[in-house]
Design an enzyme around this catalytic site. Structure first.
Site, PDB file in Angstrom:
ATOM      1  N   HIS A  23      38.737  48.186  51.292  1.00 14.46           N
ATOM      2  CA  HIS A  23      37.918  47.120  51.872  1.00 14.46           C
ATOM      3  C   HIS A  23      37.301  47.523  53.202  1.00 14.46           C
ATOM      4  O   HIS A  23      36.220  47.081  53.557  1.00 14.46           O
ATOM      5  CB  HIS A  23      38.728  45.835  51.960  1.00 14.46           C
TER       6      HIS A  23
ATOM      7  N   ARG B 142      31.558  37.634  48.456  1.00 15.17           N
ATOM      8  CA  ARG B 142      33.029  37.678  48.530  1.00 15.17           C
ATOM      9  C   ARG B 142      33.510  36.565  49.468  1.00 15.17           C
ATOM     10  O   ARG B 142      33.663  36.777  50.670  1.00 15.17           O
ATOM     11  CB  ARG B 142      33.490  39.031  49.056  1.00 15.17           C
TER      12      ARG B 142
ATOM     13  N   ARG C  75      31.454  34.161  44.196  1.00 22.11           N
ATOM     14  CA  ARG C  75      32.752  34.443  43.574  1.00 22.11           C
ATOM     15  C   ARG C  75      33.810  33.559  44.221  1.00 22.11           C
ATOM     16  O   ARG C  75      33.864  33.451  45.449  1.00 22.11           O
ATOM     17  CB  ARG C  75      33.121  35.915  43.780  1.00 22.11           C
TER      18      ARG C  75
ATOM     19  N   GLU D 130      37.441  43.196  35.638  1.00 20.28           N
ATOM     20  CA  GLU D 130      38.037  44.182  36.540  1.00 20.28           C
ATOM     21  C   GLU D 130      39.499  44.450  36.216  1.00 20.28           C
ATOM     22  O   GLU D 130      40.159  45.237  36.893  1.00 20.28           O
ATOM     23  CB  GLU D 130      37.872  43.763  38.004  1.00 20.28           C
TER      24      GLU D 130
ATOM     25  N   ASN E 122      35.701  48.638  41.121  1.00 25.67           N
ATOM     26  CA  ASN E 122      36.718  49.086  42.098  1.00 25.67           C
ATOM     27  C   ASN E 122      38.112  48.819  41.550  1.00 25.67           C
ATOM     28  O   ASN E 122      38.993  49.669  41.585  1.00 25.67           O
ATOM     29  CB  ASN E 122      36.566  48.337  43.427  1.00 25.67           C
ATOM     30  N   ASP E 123      38.294  47.588  41.065  1.00 27.63           N
ATOM     31  CA  ASP E 123      39.604  47.256  40.506  1.00 27.63           C
ATOM     32  C   ASP E 123      39.752  47.779  39.086  1.00 27.63           C
ATOM     33  O   ASP E 123      40.835  48.206  38.697  1.00 27.63           O
ATOM     34  CB  ASP E 123      39.823  45.740  40.541  1.00 27.63           C
TER      35      ASP E 123
ATOM     36  N   ARG F 217      43.353  52.003  44.714  1.00 29.24           N
ATOM     37  CA  ARG F 217      41.992  52.266  45.202  1.00 29.24           C
ATOM     38  C   ARG F 217      41.936  52.616  46.684  1.00 29.24           C
ATOM     39  O   ARG F 217      40.948  53.151  47.169  1.00 29.24           O
ATOM     40  CB  ARG F 217      41.085  51.056  44.914  1.00 29.24           C
TER      41      ARG F 217
ATOM     42  N   CYS G   7      29.193  45.037  39.918  1.00 21.46           N
ATOM     43  CA  CYS G   7      29.149  44.728  41.357  1.00 21.46           C
ATOM     44  C   CYS G   7      30.155  45.565  42.133  1.00 21.46           C
ATOM     45  O   CYS G   7      30.270  45.437  43.341  1.00 21.46           O
ATOM     46  CB  CYS G   7      29.375  43.240  41.595  1.00 21.46           C
TER      47      CYS G   7
HETATM   48  C1  PEP Z   1      35.629  45.210  42.375  1.00 24.05           C
HETATM   49  O1  PEP Z   1      36.842  45.149  42.201  1.00 24.05           O
HETATM   50  O2  PEP Z   1      34.921  46.117  41.932  1.00 24.05           O
HETATM   51  C2  PEP Z   1      34.929  44.174  43.165  1.00 24.05           C
HETATM   52  C3  PEP Z   1      33.624  44.136  43.223  1.00 24.05           C
HETATM   53  O3  PEP Z   1      35.687  43.305  43.849  1.00 24.05           O
HETATM   54  P1  PEP Z   1      36.473  43.670  45.197  1.00 24.05           P
HETATM   55  O4  PEP Z   1      36.007  45.011  45.662  1.00 24.05           O
HETATM   56  O5  PEP Z   1      36.171  42.585  46.154  1.00 24.05           O
HETATM   57  O6  PEP Z   1      37.893  43.666  44.734  1.00 24.05           O
HETATM   58 MG    MG Z   2      37.921  43.362  42.626  1.00 24.86          MG
END
Ligand code: PEP
Ligand code: MG
Length: 588
Positions: free
Chosen positions: A199, A306, A342, A441, A464-465, A475, A512
């Site tokens: 993050h 977010r 979201r 995800e 990402n997840d 991650r 995304c």
């Molecule tokens: C993801 O997981 O790819 C995502 C866009 O959400 P975040 O990065 O906020 O977990």
């Molecule tokens: Mg995510």
């Protein structure tokens, strides 16, 4: 323990997490205790500053001895031994000598010199395998706090103000550390922990400042105020840069700036491939302040808001009215384009929505995302009502994070339906056809996308997840960052499965996650059938130009070939070869 030589140029290579180049002094933030103010001491006051340090040490020692004696008289001698160890620390000639050297050579105020030396020492302690010794870290932090409090504040002492702009160096930064840092003074981030998808990295990109993460452990031993260059393109932190290095980076910065201006000029051009396939390009945001960047970037709406970042304003989510105000602002400013809001994605590695009585053994697999919302229905409905209210002022969609299967989606939809009924009864306007999206995800959601699709209006893949759960690689952990592979065959098959399931039900699929902004992968994603990419506003004009340089037919052939490959390297090579052929100048 090492401190960096004043003159020697040292290059640390980490993971490039946010593009850009910055020059400035290093500020170090340590774990465990808070940093005092830092300022420069004029040559003629150095001796006086050394004396302030000696006095603070003496006062602290005296307090500790008093404490030890009082404890001894109360309860015998066992517990009091701990203070003896603290006193010994303050008599350690090596540590004291280092502080004196920092005051003398770096002309730093005593508090800061002490703090910087101790944080290096503490970091070394935290890495000791022996658990008993490691636990002593807290005791040492305690002595440090005590000593810092004992510096006499000299009202007469006027100190030369430093230029506050700095590069922040830390072991790690939590999303709230990152978000609450003073952006006016922040030139860049450098951390030992973290990865491209952590993050902190995402926030650095949204702030538009360079970041390098996953640096070598010894970087934390850098003394504060060391001059540095941070190169967020290739992932370098260079300490004590030579004139030649500075010049090189000034030229790179100018070149990148020129390229950015050229891309900005094209930002309003349609994002269609050369053979006419339309790819919607939207922006990811975390803060309302980013909306002006969204407009400037040429984005066609917000593909991911977010909302958990609203938690930074307090310890809980703002009430319905305050949320409605925030979402309405997004809806109005993005109009006529779509804003995908979201619902709260708290927990796990993200901001907590409430502190749990027990620490979770495995937060990534714990109480996070939609699970939190479903178990806090009142809070969830406040948010849904706020999103619905905003939908009366622009095109708004609602999206649920971390859905793992159909029952969660159906429950979430049930809450949404109830909120719609309430608003109708109260005569409050909203869009009754508000699109409902699901973030894909969690691997189970991708595998069951055909079950989710009939109950969804769109899918947005959170790569990402999705990657972290598919290949079981944290991650944010630099030790396994080399295993975090966006082009892993399992990941691209899951993307394909999702897109196909969506298409069979007549719904679109976007991405995304950070993969959407990685221009090496754009040919692959377009070829897999993704029709929307939501990326940070900073990289958006570049992704737009990439889309305009590609032919869908070629992307499709690449993706089909990729889908029969057995390893991530070959798949990366396939997509990269199209990228290199079609837009070599845009690749870093
Ligand atoms: C993801 O997981 O790819 C995502 C866009 O959400 P975040 O990065 O906020 O977990
Ligand atoms: Mg995510």
């Amino acid at each position: 323990m090492v401190t960096t030589d004043l003159e020697t140029e040292i290059t640390y290579t980490g993971i490039p997490a946010s593009p850009g180049i910055a020059f400035g002094p290093i500020h170090v933030i340590a774990r465990g205790f808070s940093a005092p103010e830092v300022y420069a001491i004029p040559e003629e006051d150095i001796a006086e500053e050394q004396e302030r340090f000696t006095n603070a040490v003496d006062v602290t020692k005296k307090q500790l001895i008093d404490l030890q004696e009082r404890l001894e008289s109360l309860s015998g001698n066992k517990e009091s031994e701990i203070f003896e160890a603290h006193v010994l620390l303050l008599e350690d000639q090596m540590l004291l000598g280092k502080v004196e050297t920092a005051i003398r050579d770096r002309k730093q105020n005593a508090e800061y010199a002490f703090y910087a030396v101790m944080q290096n020492f503490l970091e070394a302690m935290r890495r000791i395998p022996d658990p008993y010794l490691r636990e002593r870290t807290a005791d040492i932090e305690d002595v440090c706090q005590r000593l810092l409090r004992n510096f006499a504040v000299d009202e007469e002492h006027s100190h030369e103000e430093l230029d506050e702009k700095h590069i922040l160096l830390a072991y790690d930064l939590s999303p709230s550390d990152t978000a609450s840092s003073n952006r006016k003074h922040l030139l860049g981030f450098a951390t030992e922990q973290g990865s491209v998808n952590s993050h902190t990295a995402i926030l650095a990109r949204s702030f538009g400042i360079p970041a390098v993460v996953g640096l070598d452990a010894s970087v934390i031993q850098v003394t504060a105020l060391t001059p540095a260059v941070i190169d967020g393109y290739s992932g370098k932190l260079i300490l004590n840069p030579s004139q030649e290095t500075l010049q090189k980076y000034i030229s790179i910065g100018e070149e990148k700036e020129k390229q950015r201006t050229q891309l900005d000029a094209k930002r309003d051009e349609a994002t269609n491939t050369t053979d006419g396939r339309e790819i919607a390009l939207s922006a990811n945001i975390e803060f309302l302040q980013e909306l002006h960047q969204v407009q400037r970037s040429g984005a066609k709406g917000v593909g991911l808001y977010r909302t958990e970042f609203l938690l930074l304003n307090g310890s809980e989510m703002p009430d319905e009215n305050a949320q409605a105000e925030a979402y309405t602002k997004v809806a109005k400013e993005t109009n006529p384009h779509l804003s995908i809001i979201r619902t709260l994605d708290a927990g796990g590695d993200k901001l907590p929505v409430e502190s749990l009585t027990e620490t979770e053994p495995n937060p990534f697999l714990g109480w996070r995302g939609i699970r939190v919302s479903l178990s806090r229905p009142a809070m969830f409905r406040d948010q849904l009502r706020a999103i619905l209210r905003a939908s009366a002022f622009g095109k708004v969609a609602v999206m649920f994070p971390l859905v793992s299967g159909l029952s969660e989606l159906l429950q979430a939809r049930e809450h949404l339906k109830r909120c719609m009924d309430e608003l109708s009864a109260e005569g409050i306007p909203f869009d009754p056809k508000i699109p409902v999206g699901v973030m894909i995800e969690v691997p189970s959601a991708a595998v069951c996308a055909d079950l989710l699709a009939p109950h969804s209006d769109f899918f947005s893949i959170g790569t990402n997840d999705l990657i972290q759960y598919t290949v079981a690689v944290d991650r944010g952990n630099p030790h396994v960052a080399n295993l975090y592979k966006p082009t892993h065959p399992a990941v691209i098959r899951l993307i394909k499965k999702t897109v196909d399931a969506g298409r069979d039900c007549g719904i679109w699929t976007g991405v995304c996650g950070e993969m959407a902004g990685d221009i090496r992968l754009t040919p692959l994603l377009i070829g897999l059938g993704v029709v929307e990419l939501s990326v940070s506003p900073q990289v958006l004009p570049r992704v737009g130009q990439v889309i305009r340089s590609l032919s869908y037919e070629q992307c499709l052939a690449t993706a089909n070939e990729a889908l029969v490959q057995s390893n991530s390297r070959t798949i990366m090579d396939l997509t990269l070869s199209i990228a290199t052929e079609c837009y070599p100048d845009l690749l870093d």
